[in-house]
Design a protein around this motif. Structure first.
Motif, PDB file in Angstrom:
ATOM      1  N   LYS A 180     127.467  10.284  54.385  1.00 57.83           N
ATOM      2  CA  LYS A 180     126.473  10.522  53.338  1.00 57.83           C
ATOM      3  C   LYS A 180     126.524  11.958  52.845  1.00 57.83           C
ATOM      4  O   LYS A 180     126.434  12.214  51.638  1.00 57.83           O
ATOM      5  CB  LYS A 180     125.074  10.181  53.850  1.00 57.83           C
ATOM      6  N   THR A 181     126.683  12.909  53.757  1.00 53.53           N
ATOM      7  CA  THR A 181     126.781  14.319  53.381  1.00 53.53           C
ATOM      8  C   THR A 181     128.031  14.563  52.549  1.00 53.53           C
ATOM      9  O   THR A 181     128.000  15.266  51.538  1.00 53.53           O
ATOM     10  CB  THR A 181     126.787  15.213  54.634  1.00 53.53           C
ATOM     11  N   LEU A 182     129.131  13.957  52.965  1.00 56.77           N
ATOM     12  CA  LEU A 182     130.394  14.087  52.233  1.00 56.77           C
ATOM     13  C   LEU A 182     130.262  13.497  50.839  1.00 56.77           C
ATOM     14  O   LEU A 182     130.669  14.116  49.848  1.00 56.77           O
ATOM     15  CB  LEU A 182     131.507  13.398  53.011  1.00 56.77           C
ATOM     16  N   ALA A 210     125.803   9.683  58.825  1.00 63.22           N
ATOM     17  CA  ALA A 210     125.205  10.890  58.238  1.00 63.22           C
ATOM     18  C   ALA A 210     126.288  11.803  57.657  1.00 63.22           C
ATOM     19  O   ALA A 210     126.098  12.382  56.585  1.00 63.22           O
ATOM     20  CB  ALA A 210     124.394  11.638  59.288  1.00 63.22           C
ATOM     21  N   GLN A 211     127.420  11.906  58.336  1.00 69.08           N
ATOM     22  CA  GLN A 211     128.511  12.732  57.819  1.00 69.08           C
ATOM     23  C   GLN A 211     129.091  12.147  56.548  1.00 69.08           C
ATOM     24  O   GLN A 211     129.413  12.880  55.608  1.00 69.08           O
ATOM     25  CB  GLN A 211     129.602  12.881  58.887  1.00 69.08           C
ATOM     26  N   SER A 256     127.567  13.128  49.076  1.00 71.22           N
ATOM     27  CA  SER A 256     126.691  13.998  48.296  1.00 71.22           C
ATOM     28  C   SER A 256     127.455  15.213  47.765  1.00 71.22           C
ATOM     29  O   SER A 256     127.294  15.600  46.605  1.00 71.22           O
ATOM     30  CB  SER A 256     125.505  14.445  49.157  1.00 71.22           C
ATOM     31  N   ALA A 257     128.290  15.799  48.605  1.00 64.11           N
ATOM     32  CA  ALA A 257     129.092  16.962  48.184  1.00 64.11           C
ATOM     33  C   ALA A 257     130.064  16.574  47.078  1.00 64.11           C
ATOM     34  O   ALA A 257     130.251  17.320  46.106  1.00 64.11           O
ATOM     35  CB  ALA A 257     129.839  17.543  49.375  1.00 64.11           C
TER      36      ALA A 257
END
Length: 76
Positions: free
Chosen positions: A37-39, A34-35, A41-42
């Motif tokens: 994926k978040t990274l 999840a981290q 996306s950013a």
């Protein structure tokens, strides 16, 4: 009037910071999916914004050196 050069400088500083922090984050064996994926996306949002910034700089006829700086940032 929008100060495109100031925005480019700010985005370059953000890019420099991300260039230092992202490898450290990815090297952490405890990073979760999840981290990551978040990274990702950013990073995608940053890249999209820089592409729009480069196009705006071109549209408003900024100097070639300014546009090249935006292109280098976009490539990062």
């Amino acid at each position: 009037m929008t100060d495109w050069v100031a925005i480019l400088k700010e985005q370059s500083a953000t890019g420099d910071q991300m260039g230092r922090e992202v490898p450290q984050m990815l090297a952490n064996p405890d990073i979760s999916e999840a981290q990551v994926k978040t990274l990702f996306s950013a990073l995608e949002k940053q890249a999209e914004f820089v592409e729009k910034l480069r196009m705006a700089l071109e549209k408003f006829g900024h100097d070639f050196s300014i546009i090249k700086a935006a292109e280098r940032l976009e490539e990062r």
